[in-house]
Design a protein around this motif. Structure first.
Motif, PDB file in Angstrom:
ATOM      1  N   THR A   1       0.820  -1.209   0.000  1.00 19.76           N
ATOM      2  CA  THR A   1       0.000   0.000   0.000  1.00 19.76           C
ATOM      3  C   THR A   1       0.853   1.257   0.000  1.00 19.76           C
ATOM      4  OG1 THR A   1      -0.098   0.140   2.415  1.00 19.76           O
ATOM      5  CG2 THR A   1      -1.839  -1.130   1.333  1.00 19.76           C
ATOM      6  N   THR A   2       0.228   2.355  -0.393  1.00 14.96           N
ATOM      7  CA  THR A   2       0.807   3.687  -0.218  1.00 14.96           C
ATOM      8  C   THR A   2      -0.132   4.494   0.658  1.00 14.96           C
ATOM      9  OG1 THR A   2       1.950   3.665  -2.341  1.00 14.96           O
ATOM     10  CG2 THR A   2       1.526   5.819  -1.376  1.00 14.96           C
ATOM     11  N   HIS A   3       0.441   5.064   1.709  1.00 14.48           N
ATOM     12  CA  HIS A   3      -0.309   5.954   2.596  1.00 14.48           C
ATOM     13  C   HIS A   3      -0.442   7.292   1.868  1.00 14.48           C
ATOM     14  CE1 HIS A   3      -0.568   8.640   6.262  1.00 14.48           C
ATOM     15  NE2 HIS A   3      -1.616   7.840   6.372  1.00 14.48           N
ATOM     16  N   LYS A   4      -1.650   7.639   1.470  1.00 12.70           N
ATOM     17  CA  LYS A   4      -1.872   8.823   0.639  1.00 12.70           C
ATOM     18  C   LYS A   4      -1.351  10.119   1.265  1.00 12.70           C
ATOM     19  CE  LYS A   4      -5.905   6.966  -1.775  1.00 12.70           C
ATOM     20  NZ  LYS A   4      -7.360   7.135  -2.002  1.00 12.70           N
ATOM     21  N   PRO A   5      -1.644  10.393   2.542  1.00  9.17           N
ATOM     22  CA  PRO A   5      -1.182  11.668   3.106  1.00  9.17           C
ATOM     23  C   PRO A   5       0.341  11.844   3.105  1.00  9.17           C
ATOM     24  CG  PRO A   5      -2.931  10.769   4.462  1.00  9.17           C
ATOM     25  CD  PRO A   5      -2.552   9.698   3.461  1.00  9.17           C
ATOM     26  N   SER A   6       1.089  10.746   3.347  1.00  9.54           N
ATOM     27  CA  SER A   6       2.549  10.863   3.442  1.00  9.54           C
ATOM     28  C   SER A   6       3.267  10.444   2.161  1.00  9.54           C
ATOM     29  CB  SER A   6       3.070  10.009   4.596  1.00  9.54           C
ATOM     30  OG  SER A   6       2.914   8.626   4.308  1.00  9.54           O
ATOM     31  N   GLY A   7       2.592   9.681   1.307  1.00  5.45           N
ATOM     32  CA  GLY A   7       3.225   9.145   0.112  1.00  5.45           C
ATOM     33  C   GLY A   7       4.114   7.950   0.385  1.00  5.45           C
ATOM     34  N   GLN A   8       4.131   7.458   1.632  1.00  8.64           N
ATOM     35  CA  GLN A   8       4.994   6.340   2.011  1.00  8.64           C
ATOM     36  C   GLN A   8       4.389   5.011   1.556  1.00  8.64           C
ATOM     37  OE1 GLN A   8       5.859   6.037   6.195  1.00  8.64           O
ATOM     38  NE2 GLN A   8       7.136   4.232   5.916  1.00  8.64           N
ATOM     39  N   ARG A   9       5.179   4.262   0.800  1.00  7.75           N
ATOM     40  CA  ARG A   9       4.764   2.934   0.340  1.00  7.75           C
ATOM     41  C   ARG A   9       5.342   1.894   1.269  1.00  7.75           C
ATOM     42  NH1 ARG A   9       4.494   0.840  -5.882  1.00  7.75           N
ATOM     43  NH2 ARG A   9       3.788  -1.285  -5.425  1.00  7.75           N
ATOM     44  N   SER A  10       4.543   0.878   1.592  1.00  5.66           N
ATOM     45  CA  SER A  10       5.022  -0.178   2.477  1.00  5.66           C
ATOM     46  C   SER A  10       4.248  -1.464   2.215  1.00  5.66           C
ATOM     47  CB  SER A  10       4.871   0.233   3.946  1.00  5.66           C
ATOM     48  OG  SER A  10       3.511   0.421   4.268  1.00  5.66           O
ATOM     49  N   GLN A  11       4.828  -2.551   2.702  1.00  8.79           N
ATOM     50  CA  GLN A  11       4.193  -3.861   2.644  1.00  8.79           C
ATOM     51  C   GLN A  11       3.976  -4.333   4.071  1.00  8.79           C
ATOM     52  OE1 GLN A  11       7.332  -3.455   0.792  1.00  8.79           O
ATOM     53  NE2 GLN A  11       5.980  -2.593  -0.772  1.00  8.79           N
ATOM     54  N   MET A  12       2.887  -5.047   4.269  1.00  7.38           N
ATOM     55  CA  MET A  12       2.610  -5.543   5.615  1.00  7.38           C
ATOM     56  C   MET A  12       1.895  -6.883   5.559  1.00  7.38           C
ATOM     57  SD  MET A  12      -0.666  -3.271   6.922  1.00  7.38           S
ATOM     58  CE  MET A  12      -0.926  -4.221   8.392  1.00  7.38           C
ATOM     59  N   ASN A  13       2.106  -7.667   6.605  1.00 10.13           N
ATOM     60  CA  ASN A  13       1.360  -8.887   6.857  1.00 10.13           C
ATOM     61  C   ASN A  13       0.385  -8.596   7.976  1.00 10.13           C
ATOM     62  OD1 ASN A  13       2.344 -11.238   5.279  1.00 10.13           O
ATOM     63  ND2 ASN A  13       4.301 -10.578   6.116  1.00 10.13           N
ATOM     64  N   GLU A  14      -0.796  -9.158   7.849  1.00  9.20           N
ATOM     65  CA  GLU A  14      -1.836  -8.942   8.848  1.00  9.20           C
ATOM     66  C   GLU A  14      -2.524 -10.274   9.090  1.00  9.20           C
ATOM     67  OE1 GLU A  14      -4.920  -5.464   9.050  1.00  9.20           O
ATOM     68  OE2 GLU A  14      -5.540  -6.850   7.476  1.00  9.20           O
ATOM     69  N   LEU A  15      -2.751 -10.597  10.339  1.00  9.75           N
ATOM     70  CA  LEU A  15      -3.476 -11.801  10.698  1.00  9.75           C
ATOM     71  C   LEU A  15      -4.858 -11.379  11.174  1.00  9.75           C
ATOM     72  CD1 LEU A  15      -3.143 -14.870  10.959  1.00  9.75           C
ATOM     73  CD2 LEU A  15      -2.512 -14.495  13.342  1.00  9.75           C
ATOM     74  N   ALA A  16      -5.888 -11.895  10.533  1.00 13.29           N
ATOM     75  CA  ALA A  16      -7.266 -11.580  10.904  1.00 13.29           C
ATOM     76  C   ALA A  16      -7.884 -12.813  11.561  1.00 13.29           C
ATOM     77  CB  ALA A  16      -8.073 -11.182   9.680  1.00 13.29           C
ATOM     78  N   VAL A  17      -8.535 -12.598  12.710  1.00 11.63           N
ATOM     79  CA  VAL A  17      -9.223 -13.668  13.416  1.00 11.63           C
ATOM     80  C   VAL A  17     -10.709 -13.325  13.435  1.00 11.63           C
ATOM     81  CG1 VAL A  17      -9.456 -14.931  15.583  1.00 11.63           C
ATOM     82  CG2 VAL A  17      -7.194 -14.145  14.836  1.00 11.63           C
ATOM     83  N   TYR A  18     -11.515 -14.265  13.009  1.00  8.74           N
ATOM     84  CA  TYR A  18     -12.962 -14.066  12.889  1.00  8.74           C
ATOM     85  C   TYR A  18     -13.702 -15.016  13.815  1.00  8.74           C
ATOM     86  CZ  TYR A  18     -11.574 -11.728   8.583  1.00  8.74           C
ATOM     87  OH  TYR A  18     -10.980 -10.898   7.666  1.00  8.74           O
ATOM     88  N   GLN A  19     -14.802 -14.535  14.376  1.00 12.34           N
ATOM     89  CA  GLN A  19     -15.679 -15.364  15.203  1.00 12.34           C
ATOM     90  C   GLN A  19     -17.039 -15.455  14.524  1.00 12.34           C
ATOM     91  OE1 GLN A  19     -16.281 -13.940  19.189  1.00 12.34           O
ATOM     92  NE2 GLN A  19     -17.675 -15.590  19.714  1.00 12.34           N
ATOM     93  N   VAL A  20     -17.565 -16.662  14.427  1.00  8.49           N
ATOM     94  CA  VAL A  20     -18.852 -16.909  13.788  1.00  8.49           C
ATOM     95  C   VAL A  20     -19.869 -17.307  14.849  1.00  8.49           C
ATOM     96  CG1 VAL A  20     -20.079 -18.378  12.130  1.00  8.49           C
ATOM     97  CG2 VAL A  20     -17.737 -17.605  11.634  1.00  8.49           C
ATOM     98  N   GLN A  21     -21.061 -16.729  14.715  1.00  5.77           N
ATOM     99  CA  GLN A  21     -22.167 -17.067  15.628  1.00  5.77           C
ATOM    100  C   GLN A  21     -23.454 -17.055  14.813  1.00  5.77           C
ATOM    101  OE1 GLN A  21     -22.570 -14.277  18.835  1.00  5.77           O
ATOM    102  NE2 GLN A  21     -24.076 -15.494  19.906  1.00  5.77           N
ATOM    103  N   ASP A  22     -24.248 -18.091  14.938  1.00 10.58           N
ATOM    104  CA  ASP A  22     -25.524 -18.196  14.219  1.00 10.58           C
ATOM    105  C   ASP A  22     -25.358 -17.993  12.711  1.00 10.58           C
ATOM    106  OD1 ASP A  22     -26.901 -18.639  16.642  1.00 10.58           O
ATOM    107  OD2 ASP A  22     -27.063 -16.476  16.987  1.00 10.58           O
TER     108      ASP A  22
END
Length: 120
Positions: A85-106
Motif C-alpha cells: 500500500t501507499t499511505h496517501k497523506p505521506s506518500g509512504q509505500r510499504s508492505q505488511m502482513n496482517e493476521l485476521a481472526v474471525y468469530q462466527v455465531q448463528d
C-alpha cells in the motif's frame, strides 16, 4: 453455513475484491471490528464497518494483496493478508502482513480482529 463455508466464501470475496458482498452476506449486523491502533480501534455494526472502509479508501492506495487459505477451529477462523500500500497523506509505500481472526455465531461473522506490526 458452517464456519468453514463462511471462511472459504470470505477468502473468495477478498481475493476478488468483493468485500462489500462479504459484508452483506457473511457479516452480522451486530459485527464488532477491532484494530490495533486508532483512529478505528474498535467499531460496531455495519455503519462502523462502512466508516472504517471509507477511512481506508481515503488514506491508502492498494497496489497488491495476497489472501491465505483460512484455518478453522470450531467457531473461529484466521486468514493472513499481505498488502502493498501507499499511505496517501505521506506518500509512504510499504508492505505488511496482517493476521485476521474471525468469530462466527448463528451463521454470521460477529467479530473480526486484526493483528499486525504497528512499528512500536
Amino acid at each position: 453455513m458452517t464456519t468453514q463455508e463462511i471462511a472459504n466464501q470470505l477468502v473468495d470475496y477478498c481475493r476478488n475484491n468483493q468485500e462489500n458482498k462479504a459484508y452483506q452476506e457473511l457479516y452480522s449486523p451486530k459485527i464488532t471490528s477491532v484494530e490495533m491502533v486508532e483512529p478505528m480501534k474498535e467499531v460496531h455494526g455495519m455503519e462502523g464497518i462502512q466508516k472504517k472502509g471509507q477511512w481506508w479508501e481515503e488514506n491508502f492506495d492498494v497496489h497488491g494483496t495476497e489472501v491465505s487459505d483460512p484455518l478453522v477451529a470450531d467457531n473461529h477462523f484466521t486468514v493472513r493478508f499481505w498488502m502493498d500500500t501507499t499511505h496517501k497523506p505521506s506518500g509512504q509505500r510499504s508492505q505488511m502482513n496482517e493476521l485476521a481472526v474471525y468469530q462466527v455465531q448463528d451463521g454470521k461473522i460477529i467479530r473480526e480482529q486484526f493483528f499486525y506490526d504497528t512499528g512500536e
